[in-house]
Design a protein around this motif. Sequence first.
Motif, PDB file in Angstrom:
ATOM      1  N   LYS A  23      44.712  19.925  36.063  1.00  0.00           N
ATOM      2  CA  LYS A  23      45.458  20.246  34.853  1.00  0.00           C
ATOM      3  C   LYS A  23      45.995  21.672  34.956  1.00  0.00           C
ATOM      4  CE  LYS A  23      43.640  21.425  30.925  1.00  0.00           C
ATOM      5  NZ  LYS A  23      42.880  21.420  29.663  1.00  0.00           N
ATOM      6  N   VAL A  24      45.090  22.608  35.221  1.00  0.00           N
ATOM      7  CA  VAL A  24      45.456  24.017  35.379  1.00  0.00           C
ATOM      8  C   VAL A  24      44.745  24.541  36.621  1.00  0.00           C
ATOM      9  CG1 VAL A  24      45.311  26.327  34.359  1.00  0.00           C
ATOM     10  CG2 VAL A  24      45.747  24.357  32.891  1.00  0.00           C
ATOM     11  N   GLY A  25      45.413  25.415  37.342  1.00  0.00           N
ATOM     12  CA  GLY A  25      44.739  26.061  38.456  1.00  0.00           C
ATOM     13  C   GLY A  25      43.620  26.960  37.954  1.00  0.00           C
ATOM     14  N   LEU A  26      43.987  28.063  37.306  1.00  0.00           N
ATOM     15  CA  LEU A  26      42.990  28.976  36.744  1.00  0.00           C
ATOM     16  C   LEU A  26      43.304  29.210  35.272  1.00  0.00           C
ATOM     17  CD1 LEU A  26      43.598  30.090  39.903  1.00  0.00           C
ATOM     18  CD2 LEU A  26      41.730  31.606  39.250  1.00  0.00           C
ATOM     19  N   TRP A  27      42.396  28.802  34.397  1.00  0.00           N
ATOM     20  CA  TRP A  27      42.477  29.102  32.968  1.00  0.00           C
ATOM     21  C   TRP A  27      41.376  30.128  32.702  1.00  0.00           C
ATOM     22  CZ3 TRP A  27      46.067  27.525  29.401  1.00  0.00           C
ATOM     23  CH2 TRP A  27      45.805  27.861  28.061  1.00  0.00           C
ATOM     24  N   LEU A  28      41.777  31.397  32.563  1.00  0.00           N
ATOM     25  CA  LEU A  28      40.821  32.499  32.631  1.00  0.00           C
ATOM     26  C   LEU A  28      40.583  33.098  31.259  1.00  0.00           C
ATOM     27  CD1 LEU A  28      42.207  34.072  35.896  1.00  0.00           C
ATOM     28  CD2 LEU A  28      40.091  32.774  35.632  1.00  0.00           C
ATOM     29  N   MET A  29      39.306  33.109  30.852  1.00  0.00           N
ATOM     30  CA  MET A  29      38.870  33.690  29.589  1.00  0.00           C
ATOM     31  C   MET A  29      37.688  34.603  29.878  1.00  0.00           C
ATOM     32  SD  MET A  29      38.992  30.140  27.362  1.00  0.00           S
ATOM     33  CE  MET A  29      38.077  29.246  28.628  1.00  0.00           C
ATOM     34  N   TRP A  68      52.788  15.349  22.032  1.00  0.00           N
ATOM     35  CA  TRP A  68      52.417  16.331  21.019  1.00  0.00           C
ATOM     36  C   TRP A  68      53.196  17.636  21.179  1.00  0.00           C
ATOM     37  CZ3 TRP A  68      49.553  14.927  25.215  1.00  0.00           C
ATOM     38  CH2 TRP A  68      49.215  15.925  26.128  1.00  0.00           C
ATOM     39  N   ILE A  69      53.935  17.778  22.257  1.00  0.00           N
ATOM     40  CA  ILE A  69      54.745  18.973  22.463  1.00  0.00           C
ATOM     41  C   ILE A  69      56.169  18.652  22.023  1.00  0.00           C
ATOM     42  CG2 ILE A  69      55.659  20.601  24.157  1.00  0.00           C
ATOM     43  CD1 ILE A  69      53.162  20.138  25.822  1.00  0.00           C
ATOM     44  N   PRO A  70      56.637  19.238  20.916  1.00  0.00           N
ATOM     45  CA  PRO A  70      57.984  18.917  20.425  1.00  0.00           C
ATOM     46  C   PRO A  70      59.040  19.201  21.490  1.00  0.00           C
ATOM     47  CG  PRO A  70      56.751  20.154  18.776  1.00  0.00           C
ATOM     48  CD  PRO A  70      55.934  20.204  20.036  1.00  0.00           C
ATOM     49  N   GLY A  71      59.947  18.265  21.637  1.00  0.00           N
ATOM     50  CA  GLY A  71      61.047  18.442  22.568  1.00  0.00           C
ATOM     51  C   GLY A  71      60.759  17.990  23.986  1.00  0.00           C
ATOM     52  N   SER A  72      59.508  17.632  24.282  1.00  0.00           N
ATOM     53  CA  SER A  72      59.198  17.186  25.639  1.00  0.00           C
ATOM     54  C   SER A  72      59.617  15.731  25.828  1.00  0.00           C
ATOM     55  CB  SER A  72      57.709  17.343  25.940  1.00  0.00           C
ATOM     56  OG  SER A  72      56.942  16.413  25.189  1.00  0.00           O
ATOM     57  N   VAL A  78      45.349  16.230  29.421  1.00  0.00           N
ATOM     58  CA  VAL A  78      44.500  16.146  28.228  1.00  0.00           C
ATOM     59  C   VAL A  78      43.982  17.551  27.965  1.00  0.00           C
ATOM     60  CG1 VAL A  78      42.488  15.081  27.159  1.00  0.00           C
ATOM     61  CG2 VAL A  78      43.845  13.781  28.824  1.00  0.00           C
ATOM     62  N   ASP A  79      44.543  18.224  26.972  1.00  0.00           N
ATOM     63  CA  ASP A  79      44.265  19.645  26.798  1.00  0.00           C
ATOM     64  C   ASP A  79      42.821  19.944  26.415  1.00  0.00           C
ATOM     65  OD1 ASP A  79      46.767  20.317  27.579  1.00  0.00           O
ATOM     66  OD2 ASP A  79      47.536  20.824  25.588  1.00  0.00           O
ATOM     67  N   SER A  80      42.109  18.968  25.883  1.00  0.00           N
ATOM     68  CA  SER A  80      40.703  19.208  25.523  1.00  0.00           C
ATOM     69  C   SER A  80      39.769  19.114  26.729  1.00  0.00           C
ATOM     70  CB  SER A  80      40.261  18.211  24.450  1.00  0.00           C
ATOM     71  OG  SER A  80      40.424  16.867  24.914  1.00  0.00           O
ATOM     72  N   ASN A  81      40.283  18.664  27.862  1.00  0.00           N
ATOM     73  CA  ASN A  81      39.449  18.534  29.066  1.00  0.00           C
ATOM     74  C   ASN A  81      39.610  19.745  29.977  1.00  0.00           C
ATOM     75  OD1 ASN A  81      38.697  16.013  28.190  1.00  0.00           O
ATOM     76  ND2 ASN A  81      40.003  14.889  29.618  1.00  0.00           N
ATOM     77  N   PRO A  82      38.496  20.310  30.469  1.00  0.00           N
ATOM     78  CA  PRO A  82      38.575  21.468  31.381  1.00  0.00           C
ATOM     79  C   PRO A  82      38.843  21.038  32.821  1.00  0.00           C
ATOM     80  CG  PRO A  82      36.286  20.967  30.933  1.00  0.00           C
ATOM     81  CD  PRO A  82      37.096  19.983  30.119  1.00  0.00           C
ATOM     82  N   THR A  96      49.387  19.452  35.896  1.00  0.00           N
ATOM     83  CA  THR A  96      50.003  18.842  34.720  1.00  0.00           C
ATOM     84  C   THR A  96      50.244  19.859  33.612  1.00  0.00           C
ATOM     85  OG1 THR A  96      47.858  18.178  33.798  1.00  0.00           O
ATOM     86  CG2 THR A  96      49.006  16.579  35.204  1.00  0.00           C
ATOM     87  N   ALA A  97      49.673  21.048  33.722  1.00  0.00           N
ATOM     88  CA  ALA A  97      49.920  22.122  32.754  1.00  0.00           C
ATOM     89  C   ALA A  97      50.180  23.413  33.542  1.00  0.00           C
ATOM     90  CB  ALA A  97      48.763  22.242  31.773  1.00  0.00           C
ATOM     91  N   ASP A  98      49.569  24.530  33.135  1.00  0.00           N
ATOM     92  CA  ASP A  98      49.857  25.823  33.752  1.00  0.00           C
ATOM     93  C   ASP A  98      49.298  25.922  35.172  1.00  0.00           C
ATOM     94  OD1 ASP A  98      50.228  26.000  30.985  1.00  0.00           O
ATOM     95  OD2 ASP A  98      49.710  28.104  30.918  1.00  0.00           O
TER      96      ASP A  98
END
Length: 718
Positions: free
Chosen positions: A305-311, A129-133, A278-282, A328-330
Amino acid sequence: MPVRLMPTVVTVALAAGLLTATVPTAQAAAGATLPFTSVEAESATTTGTRIGPDHTQGTLASEASGRQAVRLSSGQRVEFTAPRAANALNVAYSVPDGQSGSLNVYVNGTRLAKTIAVTSKYSYVDTGWIPGSKTHHFYDNARLLLGQNVQAGDKVALEATNAQVTVDVADFEQVAGAASRPAGSVSVTSKGADPSGQGDSTQAFRDAIASAQGGVVWIPPGEYRLTSSLSGVQNVTLQGAGSWHSVVRTSRFIDQSSSSGGVHIKDFAVIGEVTERVDSNPDNFVNGSLGPNSSVSGMWLQHLKVGLWLMGNNDNLVVENNRFLDMTADGLNLNGNARGVKVRDNFLRNQGDDALAMWSLNAPDIGSSFENNTITQPNLANGIAIYGGTDITVRNNLISDTNALGSGIAISNQKFLDPFHPLSGTITVDGNTLVRTGAMNPNWNHPMGALRVDSYDSAIEAQVKITNTTITDSPYSAFEFVSGGGRGLAAKNVTVDGATVRNTGTVVVQAETQGAATFRNVTATGVGAAGVYNCPYPAGSGPFTLTDGGGNSGWSSTWSDCSTWPQPGQSNPDPDPARNLAKGRPATATGSQDVYTPGKAVDGDANSYWESGNNAFPQSLTVDLGSREAVRRLVLKLPPSSAWGARTQTVTVLGSTDGSNFSTVVGATGYRFDPATGNTVTVALPGGTGLRHLRLSVSANTGWPAAQFSEVEAYLTS
């Protein structure tokens, strides 16, 4: 002693294989203070095969540290010379998709009983879903306590068994013994946690947190399995015996939208089981908020997926001295509303998206900073990305080996979603070292620079101050200015002050959108193609103005052909000897009438024209050709329409190499312009003529009381 990776050169010392660098006397070191020393496999002794270097997206070598690695077939080995005293080893490796095996470990020729398990389980990630990946994330990390001390100079060998193993880098570390339990702390084992990792310890952790409000939850040495995330975490310290001793196995550690804060997490490992993105999974170590005045330190975070996703509210959060491996992401994303957050002295390797990012969604990130972090091998996107925000600082970071769809550092107004808060205030980018950063973007079909300023969705209105930068071995350009959305929005208000650029593949400055930047004290050596590529897109959207603030050297040339992209190591193409040297060049005049300005005489359109003031002969037009040229022929034009009656203009041709001292090239001569012959005249210049500044002085015109030219063309050919 901890090893600090420092600028300015940041070179892989192939003789010793150490990631080392020299320190400038007047500049703080870039990168984190690390408890380990890394040694590149390609610099070690091996019976295997060295691969690379390569910068092609989607290859094993291009994702490796240093863009090189060593491939071992089963039974082959790579032997490192220990750079320091150590009792632990971490290895970055890759095995073919679907396979697993092990690495035998030898110290001075003696095989240890322990082995390092290797697997492709956490590798080969697809994000269609990420263009160019493309399929990416080929490498993984595996660690081992050796059970003995290794001294500097000892030989440590890794031998592949039951699989082909590509070894990238080995980290040698002296791990301290397990820390003691703090007095008054609540141990998770007292609440029923299982340190063997067999039982589910989730409820025990929750109970310990509830019991230790205002105090410390102690995580003793051992492995603890959690099957669901923790929430309601506030006013508590979660502390382990050290990240090699206390390990929590979970893919979701804390997931909460708010907290009153005062949360301090330190000194243990959280290792997940995330094998796909899977971006919908925390599937994150922290998802949401820790609340104000919190901290995260001394952590080993891996396979999430991400170490710290901070909101939400994370005001004054400090994230320091942590390791982020194989996300797998940030690695970390400040997803809006981050005020006064400090992210410093962290090590990040093999992230699947931006290693460190601030994204000002819903509310701006304000007064937050990324400082003294060491980032290597983000295999999709940027090392550091700042997407909007106010008064942001990126200082003294060491970033290497970006692989695809990203730069070492991106300062961007790409919003992704609304409501987005663009860059504002002052964006400080200071003292950073970028090594082999920048990558080809297949979506744009052109490269991304080591440091990118991107007016993607809105013009850059903030003051962007880029200072004391070192850029080494960028495969493409050093500094890029672009409007990634293709709308030609302005990248402006940029100052680049103090930069050392070494061995950049194509150009020092890649300007692809309108805007402006001032460069001071920027020195370049080993420039691959030309100093500057200045071709704003879309055509006609406006110029990108480079102001020379002084002290610049080594990058004065300009790529001459905006219809082609410079390739690494490619010099400027030979210019067309039949080209019009005056077309599009700066033109000035002693005067002009109404809209008939000097630029109309060099715009390539014979129907537009320059006209001087009336009744004020002599009048002159001067064109700067950009460099000294052996001009042999001029073509002077008036509009070809029959409405322009025949006339004779008396013209003197003058030339200058410095723009101040002019000499006569062709004396005053009457030239007849007649629409019956196209209203065109040709002026031959004598052999040996060399000039940069071409001046036409008109002393008479029989058809109008002013000087007039619709085109002034200059050619090398007679």
